[in-house]
Design an enzyme around this catalytic site. Structure first.
Site, PDB file in Angstrom:
ATOM      1  N   SER A 142      20.155 -18.426 -25.731  1.00 26.32           N
ATOM      2  CA  SER A 142      20.893 -18.040 -26.933  1.00 26.32           C
ATOM      3  C   SER A 142      19.953 -17.151 -27.740  1.00 26.32           C
ATOM      4  CB  SER A 142      21.221 -19.299 -27.746  1.00 26.32           C
ATOM      5  OG  SER A 142      21.647 -18.951 -29.058  1.00 26.32           O
ATOM      6  N   TYR A 155      19.200 -27.716 -30.775  1.00 22.11           N
ATOM      7  CA  TYR A 155      19.723 -26.561 -30.026  1.00 22.11           C
ATOM      8  C   TYR A 155      18.604 -25.554 -29.747  1.00 22.11           C
ATOM      9  CZ  TYR A 155      23.235 -23.034 -28.710  1.00 22.11           C
ATOM     10  OH  TYR A 155      23.997 -22.100 -28.033  1.00 22.11           O
TER      11      TYR A 155
HETATM   12  N1  LIG Z   1      29.431 -19.079 -28.493  1.00 20.74           N
HETATM   13  C1  LIG Z   1      28.256 -18.631 -28.922  1.00 20.74           C
HETATM   14  O1  LIG Z   1      28.159 -18.039 -30.010  1.00 20.74           O
HETATM   15  C2  LIG Z   1      27.025 -18.807 -28.084  1.00 20.74           C
HETATM   16  C3  LIG Z   1      25.855 -18.143 -28.507  1.00 20.74           C
HETATM   17  C4  LIG Z   1      24.701 -18.304 -27.746  1.00 20.74           C
HETATM   18  C5  LIG Z   1      24.710 -19.068 -26.609  1.00 20.74           C
HETATM   19  N2  LIG Z   1      25.868 -19.699 -26.225  1.00 20.74           N
HETATM   20  C6  LIG Z   1      25.809 -20.525 -25.018  1.00 20.74           C
HETATM   21  O2  LIG Z   1      26.826 -20.112 -24.127  1.00 20.74           O
HETATM   22  C7  LIG Z   1      27.211 -21.211 -23.303  1.00 20.74           C
HETATM   23  C8  LIG Z   1      28.726 -21.347 -23.280  1.00 20.74           C
HETATM   24  O3  LIG Z   1      29.159 -21.724 -24.567  1.00 20.74           O
HETATM   25  P1  LIG Z   1      30.589 -21.334 -25.186  1.00 20.74           P
HETATM   26  O4  LIG Z   1      30.312 -20.669 -26.466  1.00 20.74           O
HETATM   27  O5  LIG Z   1      31.425 -20.646 -24.195  1.00 20.74           O
HETATM   28  O6  LIG Z   1      31.147 -22.811 -25.549  1.00 20.74           O
HETATM   29  P2  LIG Z   1      32.517 -23.568 -25.206  1.00 20.74           P
HETATM   30  O7  LIG Z   1      32.427 -24.863 -25.961  1.00 20.74           O
HETATM   31  O8  LIG Z   1      33.687 -22.695 -25.432  1.00 20.74           O
HETATM   32  O9  LIG Z   1      32.376 -23.831 -23.634  1.00 20.74           O
HETATM   33  C9  LIG Z   1      31.390 -24.672 -23.109  1.00 20.74           C
HETATM   34  C10 LIG Z   1      31.920 -25.338 -21.855  1.00 20.74           C
HETATM   35  O10 LIG Z   1      30.891 -26.193 -21.337  1.00 20.74           O
HETATM   36  C11 LIG Z   1      31.479 -27.428 -20.966  1.00 20.74           C
HETATM   37  N3  LIG Z   1      30.501 -28.505 -21.032  1.00 20.74           N
HETATM   38  C12 LIG Z   1      29.900 -29.019 -22.122  1.00 20.74           C
HETATM   39  N4  LIG Z   1      29.122 -30.049 -21.787  1.00 20.74           N
HETATM   40  C13 LIG Z   1      29.236 -30.207 -20.449  1.00 20.74           C
HETATM   41  C14 LIG Z   1      28.692 -31.118 -19.522  1.00 20.74           C
HETATM   42  N5  LIG Z   1      27.869 -32.107 -19.908  1.00 20.74           N
HETATM   43  N6  LIG Z   1      29.020 -30.988 -18.214  1.00 20.74           N
HETATM   44  C15 LIG Z   1      29.858 -30.008 -17.829  1.00 20.74           C
HETATM   45  N7  LIG Z   1      30.433 -29.135 -18.651  1.00 20.74           N
HETATM   46  C16 LIG Z   1      30.125 -29.227 -19.958  1.00 20.74           C
HETATM   47  C17 LIG Z   1      32.605 -27.646 -21.963  1.00 20.74           C
HETATM   48  O11 LIG Z   1      33.572 -28.575 -21.477  1.00 20.74           O
HETATM   49  C18 LIG Z   1      33.145 -26.230 -22.123  1.00 20.74           C
HETATM   50  O12 LIG Z   1      34.164 -25.964 -21.174  1.00 20.74           O
HETATM   51  C19 LIG Z   1      26.481 -22.437 -23.857  1.00 20.74           C
HETATM   52  O13 LIG Z   1      25.320 -22.686 -23.094  1.00 20.74           O
HETATM   53  C20 LIG Z   1      26.098 -21.994 -25.256  1.00 20.74           C
HETATM   54  O14 LIG Z   1      24.979 -22.693 -25.760  1.00 20.74           O
HETATM   55  C21 LIG Z   1      27.020 -19.583 -26.939  1.00 20.74           C
END
Ligand SMILES: NC(=O)c1ccc[n+]([C@@H]2O[C@H](COP(=O)([O-])OP(=O)(O)OC[C@H]3O[C@@H](n4cnc5c(N)ncnc54)[C@H](O)[C@@H]3O)[C@@H](O)[C@H]2O)c1
Length: 279
Positions: A142, A155
């Site tokens: 991130s 985080y």
């Molecule tokens: N959205 C943002 O702004 C952002 C920014 C930086 C990094 N990220 C990273 O991107 C990645 C995806 O996040 P997103 O924003 O799409 O979130 P999201 O919540 O929309 O999707 C995350 C997915 O991961 C699954 N998940 C969570 N815990 C789990 C587990 N223990 N086992 C299996 N599946 C699991 C959830 O069910 C969900 O489908 C994450 O690693 C997040 O930290 C997101």
């Protein structure tokens, strides 16, 4: 260069947000998929959206916080897709609250998923990937793996760890002349359900804080999941070691380099300005 068409990719966290967008985009570009998530209904919905095209799609109910489930996933995914050559460690969670508001167990819950999940999956898939002529691991960190705002102790700890682990492993793979490449992804705000899906620190009593943080995230997250997925895929194709997503991430990355110890004062002013402009 890893060509997407004709590849087969394992994607964790594929039921929502960036993972879902990656699944749709990879399928559209001719990539077979092993999709994993703990949300099975969400996975089935994504598979249905991809539809019955020429691509082979398998779905796997996996909790990446459980190492034995990851090992089973790796075995099932590589048996369904013997040519599997891409692993995207995307599953992740968020936790609302400052250090004194989150319990140790909550911090460990997040680090177990966001950091150990990445390590266990990398370990489980690496022997198979190493046997492919060209393979790629993508680990989701991130921009909070580069800068560390308040309210993100767990985080940031996990995402900085993903970055350190991944960069060191990439250098090991290069020295070993491995066919496996590795990219680390640092998105800024991407408009997904991550904050809506977050857990609340045990020390936070009022729901208003949660509603406020969802509202703030929705207002500040400028990148769509589809755009994030396209940027990640470009990074795989070009074998980019570090993939920054969004103008906000590029700005914070630069700021951190110019003011490595004092970037927060600048960021805070910028955030306040944006919040006031939105009023
Ligand atoms: N959205 C943002 O702004 C952002 C920014 C930086 C990094 N990220 C990273 O991107 C990645 C995806 O996040 P997103 O924003 O799409 O979130 P999201 O919540 O929309 O999707 C995350 C997915 O991961 C699954 N998940 C969570 N815990 C789990 C587990 N223990 N086992 C299996 N599946 C699991 C959830 O069910 C969900 O489908 C994450 O690693 C997040 O930290 C997101």
């Amino acid at each position: 260069m890893t060509a997407i068409s004709g590849s087969a990719a394992a994607v964790t966290g594929a039921a929502s947000g960036i993972g879902r967008a990656l699944a749709l985009e990879l399928a559209a570009r001719g990539c077979d998929l092993a999709l994993a998530d703990r949300d099975e209904a969400g996975l089935q919905a994504v598979a249905a959206e991809i539809g019955k095209g020429p691509r082979k799609v398998s779905v796997h109910r996996v909790d990446v916080g459980e190492p034995h489930q990851i090992a089973e996933f790796a075995a099932a995914a590589t048996s369904a897709h013997p040519a599997l050559n891409i692993l995207i460690n995307n599953a992740g969670v968020a936790l609302l609250g400052q250090f004194n508001e989150i319990e140790q167990a909550q911090m460990e819950w997040l680090i177990n998923i966001n950091f150990w999940g990445v390590v266990h999956a990398t370990r489980a898939f690496l022997p198979h990937l190493s046997g492919r002529p060209a393979a790629h691991i993508v680990n989701l960190s991130s921009i909070f793996g580069i800068v560390a705002p308040p309210g993100q102790t767990a985080y940031c700890a996990a995402k900085f760890a993903v970055r350190g682990f991944s960069e060191s492993l990439r250098h090991e793979l290069a020295i070993a002349n491995s066919s496996v490449r590795l990219s680390v992804v640092h998105p800024g705000g991407v408009l997904t359900n991550i904050v809506r899906n977050s857990r609340t620190g045990a020390g936070i009593a009022d729901n208003a804080r949660r509603a406020q943080s969802i509202e703030r995230f929705d207002a500040m997250a400028k990148t769509t999941p589809a755009a994030a997925a396209q940027r990640i895929i470009l990074g795989i194709e070009k074998n980019q070691p570090r993939i920054l997503i969004g103008g906000d991430a590029r700005f914070m990355d630069l700021l951190q380099r110019f003011r490595p110890a004092t970037y927060w004062a600048v960021l805070q002013r910028r955030i306040e300005k944006m919040a006031n402009a939105g009023k």
